[in-house]
Design an enzyme around this catalytic site. Structure first.
Site, short mmCIF file in Angstrom:
data_model
loop_
_atom_site.label_atom_id
_atom_site.label_comp_id
_atom_site.label_asym_id
_atom_site.label_seq_id
_atom_site.Cartn_x
_atom_site.Cartn_y
_atom_site.Cartn_z
N GLU A 93 -4.10 -9.28 -1.64
CA GLU A 93 -4.53 -9.00 -0.15
C GLU A 93 -6.28 -8.58 -0.51
O GLU A 93 -6.40 -8.13 -1.11
CB GLU A 93 -3.93 -7.93 0.59
N GLU A 152 0.71 -1.20 0.15
CA GLU A 152 -0.02 0.09 0.16
C GLU A 152 0.66 1.42 -0.01
O GLU A 152 0.92 2.01 0.85
CB GLU A 152 -0.93 0.11 1.13
#
Length: 494
Positions: free
Chosen positions: A318, A217
């Site tokens: 994810e 991220e």
């Protein structure tokens, strides 16, 4: 002449019925998970009655090669397994990696700590250790490494591991913090060396790392937990000038996946990653997450990423039911439209429509099928095991996992999400090819893959409140099937 006239008088519908009846049946096995209580149950009765949705397979049309499906090794999951009794610990690991279980083939783990760790840690805690002489993976020896090794021992076909850093050690960053900030340019070489040392250290433990994402991220997470920010150009420059050359010079044959965040920004990242042969040289693919919406797959973005680099991986690294505390031994909650995510409360007003309440099973089934039908070749869930609170998580960022445990009472709960994942991971094996599929009912979701052994796995998801009749067609053969309301079926054609 009389015989001829008699034949001509037979109704056309009767002739078609007879011809249909003479079609050879497919040799199939059916497994179903449903809101009515089936849990990967083998269905013995194949017949259906009434109008049927036709699903036609076209194995001559081949698309992406499948890398695998699975979940993630986290310190949270591994520490919980250590607190269970031997029987239940083995039960969970067998359920994920054993031949009778989900047979996970693609997994992920964190390099350094993440929010699903027991606390903040780095393998190189000593400041200004530019040569990383203090580098050590000792933090992983109590929990993570034993879990991975036990899974390896159970897995007949083996599995791939993708490792992801949430952050570099704080001393390498411009804010000297676990959260947020950027990598200082003077530490580019040291951070690249960090990846290489991690590979060597895990290799010494007998664990091969298949791939890296450069940063989990990189757009950040509001500085809530371990994070480090990159723009698309900054990450690409780091890969091009430091990480790729370092891993290459050290003789590491490992995949590098760029981006590793939500799909709504995918276009701008792949444009930069694959802008020139020099920028794309060390990238083996792109990693994505699903948190931009509880229902939207972003097919246009996935198609764009594939078209930009059709020879490279596109892997979902994810996904989880986030911002929820797990419901304990309440299967119906996972089939009901009750769950919310971070966006339910926090998304900007213009994006609120992307975050309605949802049924967790639906979210998983829809997303995996949607991803496969739009060129994604691997799909990885987040934590394999969490407790009844949805942790442990040092930031108290509670989430749901397919398996929930109560270590105090040594109890294990396999949620419907576990069985949903198994419908894909158990039957669609690495090296399989997605094949062509058409259907006459748009409300029914489906995908199909041809496995290396020649078998075909068809996954069908019925979101409706009524059973549906199906006619599965492959060449000159077909079979009539019934799928329950609110159900996932995997149909294996031998």
């Amino acid at each position: 002449m009389k015989i001829f006239k008699y034949i001509m008088c037979i109704p056309l519908a009767f002739i078609m019925f007879c011809c249909h009846e003479k079609r050879e049946s497919l040799k199939i096995e059916i497994y179903e998970t449903s809101a009515n209580g089936n849990k990967l149950k083998q269905v013995k009765e194949f017949s259906s009655d009434g109008d049927a949705t036709v699903i036609k397979l076209s194995p001559e049309k081949e698309f992406q090669t499948i890398t695998g499906f699975g979940g993630s090794f986290t310190e949270a999951s591994a520490s919980l397994l250590n607190r269970l009794g031997k029987e239940n610990r083995e039960k969970v690991l067998n359920a994920y990696f054993g031949e009778d279980g989900a047979k996970y083939s693609l997994t992920r783990t964190h390099m350094n700590s993440c929010d699903f760790s027991l606390g903040n840690y780095s393998y190189a805690p000593i400041e200004d250790d530019m040569e990383l002489k203090s580098f050590s993976i000792d933090e992983d020896r109590d929990d993570l490494i034993p879990m991975i090794k036990e899974a390896m021992a159970l897995s007949k076909d083996g599995f791939k591991i993708v490792a992801s850093p949430w952050t570099a050690p704080p001393w390498m960053k411009d804010n000297n913090d676990w959260r947020g900030g950027k990598l200082l340019p003077k530490h580019n070489e040291t951070w690249a060396l960090f990846f290489s040392k991690y590979l060597d250290a895990y290799k010494a433990e007998g664990i091969d790392i298949w791939g890296f994402t450069v940063e989990n991220e990189p757009l950040g997470n509001d500085n809530n937990w371990e994070s480090m920010h990159f723009t698309a150009q900054e990450m690409t420059d780091f890969v091009k000038d430091y990480l790729g050359p370092k891993l290459e010079s050290d003789g590491h044959n490992v995949k590098i996946l760029g981006y590793d965040q939500n799909r709504e920004h995918l276009k701008e990242w792949v444009d930069e990653m694959y802008r020139t042969p020099a920028t794309s040289k060390y990238y083996d693919g792109t990693a994505i997450h699903w948190y931009a919406s509880t229902y939207e797959v972003f097919p246009e973005a996935l198609q764009y990423a594939h078209d930009k680099a059709p020879e490279k991986h596109l892997i979902q690294t994810e996904a989880c039911v986030d911002a929820e505390v797990p419901k304990w031994q309440d299967d119906q909650w996972y089939w009901s439209k009750e769950a919310t995510d971070w966006g339910w409360d926090w998304a900007p007003e213009k994006n609120k429509h992307l975050h309605p309440k949802y049924a967790p099973v639906y979210r998983y089934a829809r997303d995996i099928i949607g991803c496969l039908n739009n060129w994604v070749d691997g799909w990885i869930d987040w934590n394999m095991v969490l407790d009844r609170q949805g942790g442990p998580n040092w930031f108290k960022n509670w989430c749901v996992a397919p398996v929930i445990v109560d270590p105090e009472n040594d109890e294990v709960y396999f949620t419907p999400i576990y069985y949903t994942m198994a419908h894909f991971s158990k039957f669609i094996r690495p090296g399989s090819k997605r094949i062509g599929l058409t259907k006459t009912d748009e409300s029914l979701l489906a995908t199909a893959c041809k496995n290396p052994d020649g078998s075909i796995a068809v996954v069908v998801f019925n979101q409706g409140q009524d059973d549906k009749n199906l006619e599965l067609s492959l060449g000159e053969k077909s079979s009539n099937i019934k799928i329950s309301a609110q159900a996932i079926q995997t149909i294996v054609i031998k």
